[in-house]
Design an enzyme around this catalytic site. Sequence first.
Site, PDB file in Angstrom:
ATOM      1  N   SER A 167     -13.410 -40.709  -6.865  1.00  0.00           N
ATOM      2  CA  SER A 167     -12.616 -40.500  -8.075  1.00  0.00           C
ATOM      3  C   SER A 167     -11.720 -41.704  -8.355  1.00  0.00           C
ATOM      4  O   SER A 167     -12.221 -42.821  -8.505  1.00  0.00           O
ATOM      5  CB  SER A 167     -11.808 -39.207  -7.927  1.00  0.00           C
ATOM      6  OG  SER A 167     -11.289 -38.783  -9.167  1.00  0.00           O
ATOM      7  N   GLU A 261     -20.234 -32.880 -13.889  1.00  0.00           N
ATOM      8  CA  GLU A 261     -18.839 -33.286 -13.780  1.00  0.00           C
ATOM      9  C   GLU A 261     -18.415 -34.183 -14.944  1.00  0.00           C
ATOM     10  O   GLU A 261     -19.241 -34.811 -15.608  1.00  0.00           O
ATOM     11  CB  GLU A 261     -18.596 -34.002 -12.460  1.00  0.00           C
ATOM     12  CG  GLU A 261     -19.196 -35.389 -12.382  1.00  0.00           C
ATOM     13  CD  GLU A 261     -18.513 -36.218 -11.289  1.00  0.00           C
ATOM     14  OE1 GLU A 261     -17.324 -36.530 -11.468  1.00  0.00           O
ATOM     15  OE2 GLU A 261     -19.177 -36.526 -10.296  1.00  0.00           O
ATOM     16  N   HIS A 291     -17.182 -32.320  -9.655  1.00  0.00           N
ATOM     17  CA  HIS A 291     -16.491 -33.554  -9.316  1.00  0.00           C
ATOM     18  C   HIS A 291     -16.216 -33.623  -7.808  1.00  0.00           C
ATOM     19  O   HIS A 291     -15.676 -32.689  -7.217  1.00  0.00           O
ATOM     20  CB  HIS A 291     -15.181 -33.618 -10.097  1.00  0.00           C
ATOM     21  CG  HIS A 291     -14.409 -34.879  -9.921  1.00  0.00           C
ATOM     22  ND1 HIS A 291     -14.948 -36.114 -10.173  1.00  0.00           N
ATOM     23  CD2 HIS A 291     -13.124 -35.098  -9.517  1.00  0.00           C
ATOM     24  CE1 HIS A 291     -14.037 -37.046  -9.940  1.00  0.00           C
ATOM     25  NE2 HIS A 291     -12.924 -36.456  -9.530  1.00  0.00           N
TER      26      HIS A 291
END
Length: 333
Positions: A167, A261, A291
């Site tokens: 991320s 995601e 995610h």
Amino acid sequence: MRQQKSPPARASLRSHAAATVTSLTLRPLTSVIPANRPGILVARRIVATTLALTSPRLPGSRIVPVDRSTRRGPSVRGEWVRGPKARRNDAVILYIHGSGYAICSARTHRGITTRLSEATGLPVFACDYRLAPSHQFPAAADDVRAAYSWLLSEGHDPDRIVVAGDSAGGHLAVDLALQLLREGATPPAALVLLSPLVDPTLELARACAEVRPDPMAPMSVVERLLDLYFADADLAAPRLTFTFDDVSGFPPTLIQAGGREFLRGDAEALATALDVSGAHCELEVWPGQMHVFQALLRVVPEAVPALASASDFIVAELDAAERRSSFSVVESA
């Protein structure tokens, strides 16, 4: 080079069930937590508890804290992680956690870091960078750079370091490699990016969310978190919205993303940009996944093979870097 593996053609029933439960529980809960200091503290507790349950560290792993904090400026903080059977010392993985530059830590990601260590046999240094809202851009990036420089000072050569991140940690990993290249320094041997953030304006993410909302992360929450870190920074600056026209020799990169995601578009855009620049890039889009699904090890069956694929990539790229180094030595002799 490794023989590239492909994700399964469809998501498992358990991952579909996990996505449904997440969309009915965690998603509405996070959407009402305010983006202020008390709200961030609550969010940190929720995420830490969730990951402790869904992604515990491997039993028998060894954790050694590192704290070389300074009163001002970049600091080296984090932890050395070794899986139960990790015995290699010839290379190292620098891991950069994600969660909007504000929520997680090296501790919350031990499920991932202990398994990467176990599968590769390598030690992992999990970096604890300064978090928003107390620290804004470029504090996190500066701490990651400090961690990389510290590893060099500890005797680790760049071609024996692999940088991995998820991320926001993926964004920090790409930023690190680009900054090193632009300064004429040697980048790491390879990058492994799990659901990486690429476009901080979130235009690509919003486009994905409009087609199919991510079961885990409401866009409003993501926007509030990024605002805490980027604040008044120019999101169009090259350090934030990446360009590769002015660099060559970008490290070989593996990108993994979930099929449902909000950062799938970011992953695909980065893979395209790296291909155009001439860098070696492998993109794995895992159908039906949320995610950073790799962190949901107890509930999503695909998490284990995804991390195994990432580990295979790390080992293969380190072996390739060693062969290139040996060949260069022979040629120079």
